[in-house]
Design a protein around this motif. Structure first.
Motif, short mmCIF file in Angstrom:
data_model
loop_
_atom_site.label_atom_id
_atom_site.label_comp_id
_atom_site.label_asym_id
_atom_site.label_seq_id
_atom_site.Cartn_x
_atom_site.Cartn_y
_atom_site.Cartn_z
N PRO A 96 30.87 -45.40 12.94
CA PRO A 96 31.42 -44.45 13.90
C PRO A 96 31.05 -44.80 15.33
O PRO A 96 30.00 -45.40 15.60
CB PRO A 96 30.80 -43.12 13.47
CG PRO A 96 30.40 -43.32 12.05
CD PRO A 96 30.00 -44.76 11.96
N LEU A 118 28.29 -45.09 7.93
CA LEU A 118 28.73 -44.31 6.78
C LEU A 118 29.24 -45.27 5.71
O LEU A 118 29.76 -46.33 6.02
CB LEU A 118 29.85 -43.34 7.16
CG LEU A 118 29.51 -42.21 8.14
CD1 LEU A 118 30.80 -41.61 8.69
CD2 LEU A 118 28.70 -41.14 7.45
N PRO A 139 35.46 -33.59 14.75
CA PRO A 139 34.09 -33.94 15.14
C PRO A 139 33.65 -33.31 16.45
O PRO A 139 32.46 -33.39 16.80
CB PRO A 139 34.15 -35.47 15.27
CG PRO A 139 35.57 -35.76 15.62
CD PRO A 139 36.38 -34.74 14.86
N TRP A 206 29.39 -32.01 7.45
CA TRP A 206 29.51 -32.40 8.85
C TRP A 206 29.27 -33.91 9.00
O TRP A 206 29.92 -34.58 9.79
CB TRP A 206 28.52 -31.62 9.70
CG TRP A 206 28.50 -32.04 11.12
CD1 TRP A 206 27.52 -32.71 11.80
CD2 TRP A 206 29.57 -31.86 12.07
NE1 TRP A 206 27.89 -32.95 13.10
CE2 TRP A 206 29.16 -32.44 13.28
CE3 TRP A 206 30.83 -31.27 12.00
CZ2 TRP A 206 29.95 -32.44 14.42
CZ3 TRP A 206 31.62 -31.27 13.14
CH2 TRP A 206 31.19 -31.85 14.33
N GLY A 207 28.32 -34.44 8.26
CA GLY A 207 28.02 -35.87 8.34
C GLY A 207 26.87 -36.23 7.43
O GLY A 207 26.54 -35.48 6.50
N SER A 210 21.75 -40.57 9.46
CA SER A 210 21.88 -42.00 9.71
C SER A 210 20.58 -42.62 10.23
O SER A 210 20.35 -43.81 10.05
CB SER A 210 23.01 -42.26 10.70
OG SER A 210 23.24 -43.62 10.90
N ALA A 226 25.48 -38.97 11.57
CA ALA A 226 26.75 -39.68 11.75
C ALA A 226 27.88 -38.75 11.31
O ALA A 226 27.89 -38.28 10.18
CB ALA A 226 26.77 -40.96 10.91
N PRO A 227 28.85 -38.47 12.20
CA PRO A 227 29.89 -37.49 11.89
C PRO A 227 30.96 -38.02 10.94
O PRO A 227 31.61 -39.02 11.21
CB PRO A 227 30.49 -37.19 13.27
CG PRO A 227 30.29 -38.46 14.04
CD PRO A 227 28.99 -39.04 13.54
N ALA A 228 31.14 -37.34 9.83
CA ALA A 228 32.13 -37.76 8.83
C ALA A 228 33.55 -37.61 9.36
O ALA A 228 34.43 -38.44 9.08
CB ALA A 228 31.96 -36.97 7.55
N GLN A 230 34.85 -38.14 12.12
CA GLN A 230 35.36 -39.16 13.05
C GLN A 230 36.12 -40.28 12.33
O GLN A 230 37.02 -40.87 12.90
CB GLN A 230 34.19 -39.75 13.85
CG GLN A 230 34.64 -40.66 14.98
CD GLN A 230 33.51 -41.44 15.61
OE1 GLN A 230 33.58 -42.63 15.76
NE2 GLN A 230 32.45 -40.74 15.98
#
Length: 238
Positions: A96, A118, A139, A206-207, A210, A226-228, A230
């Protein structure tokens, strides 16, 4: 004051927090063990993840670096690991975009030093008795409160699943979130651990964890999420 950012290390689970219960987060969370052979010796990586489809698990990509010889996925009943054990393989990896922070939002952290990652694992057979958790769709809509689940390994076996409440303290324009654990510390073994939020429709991902920000390894009170949303879109998001 400078912080150290760690991506891997000893498989210690969440310190503090609370044992996982029987909610959506605990039912979908998994412990992941992968075996790689970078040189002459075998190496075991221990991480956490979450079921996002009947045959897909979301985790951190650094948990499956290289070409794993094999990956095993273990689910939990409450905080205790349970059978059966599922085999899995790497289906995809993502990096990301960290984006840009608001001025002075996190002066001790340089986004250039972060390596958000991710990965998706595909199980060799779908899970029939677990409900996958949907992914966030936007995100930019940072939740006010988050929860994380993490499981290290104890000796040669899977450890207990624990959860902790996270409070977002800074975020970028692409959804990267720095959050502080309340009454707990997040450890290296929690890499890939699912970070979820709640709305009127229920729990969503949300994520994933990481990296841990810490003055002293291997645990810290701050985690990089880490935002899922995105990198994922379409079916299975919300």
């Amino acid at each position: 004051m400078a912080f150290g950012i760690a991506l891997s290390g000893p498989a210690l689970a969440i310190e503090g927090g609370a044992p996982a219960g029987r909610d959506a987060l605990a039912e979908a969370s998994v412990a992941i063990g992968t075996i790689t052979q970078p040189e002459d010796a075998l190496r075991l990586t221990r991480c956490t993840g979450i079921l996002i489809a009947p045959d897909l698990v979301l985790t951190a990509a650094h948990c499956v670096n290289g070409d794993p010889l094999g990956a095993l996925v273990v689910f939990f009943r409450g905080s205790d690991p349970t059978r059966p054990v599922y085999a899995a393989r790497v289906a995809a990896r993502y990096s990301p975009d960290p984006g840009e922070m608001q001025p002075n939002a996190a002066p001790d952290v340089s986004l250039a030093d972060l390596s958000l990652d991710l990965a998706v694992l595909r199980l060799t057979e779908p899970v029939r008795d677990r409900r996958p958790v949907p992914l966030a769709a936007d995100p930019r809509r940072i939740p006010k409160s988050l929860r994380i689940a993490g499981a290290g390994l104890s000796g040669r076996g899977v450890g207990r699943l624990r959860t902790a409440v996270l409070t977002p303290v800074a975020a970028s324009n692409t959804g990267l979130t720095i959050a502080r654990a309340k009454g707990a510390r997040v450890c290296f073994g929690d890499s890939g651990g699912p970070v979820v939020a709640q709305d009127r429709r229920g729990t969503y991902v949300w994520g994933v964890a990481s990296a841990v920000i810490s003055r002293t390894a291997p645990c810290g009170s701050y985690v990089i999420v880490a935002p899922a949303a995105q990198v994922f879109s379409g079916a299975g998001t919300r």
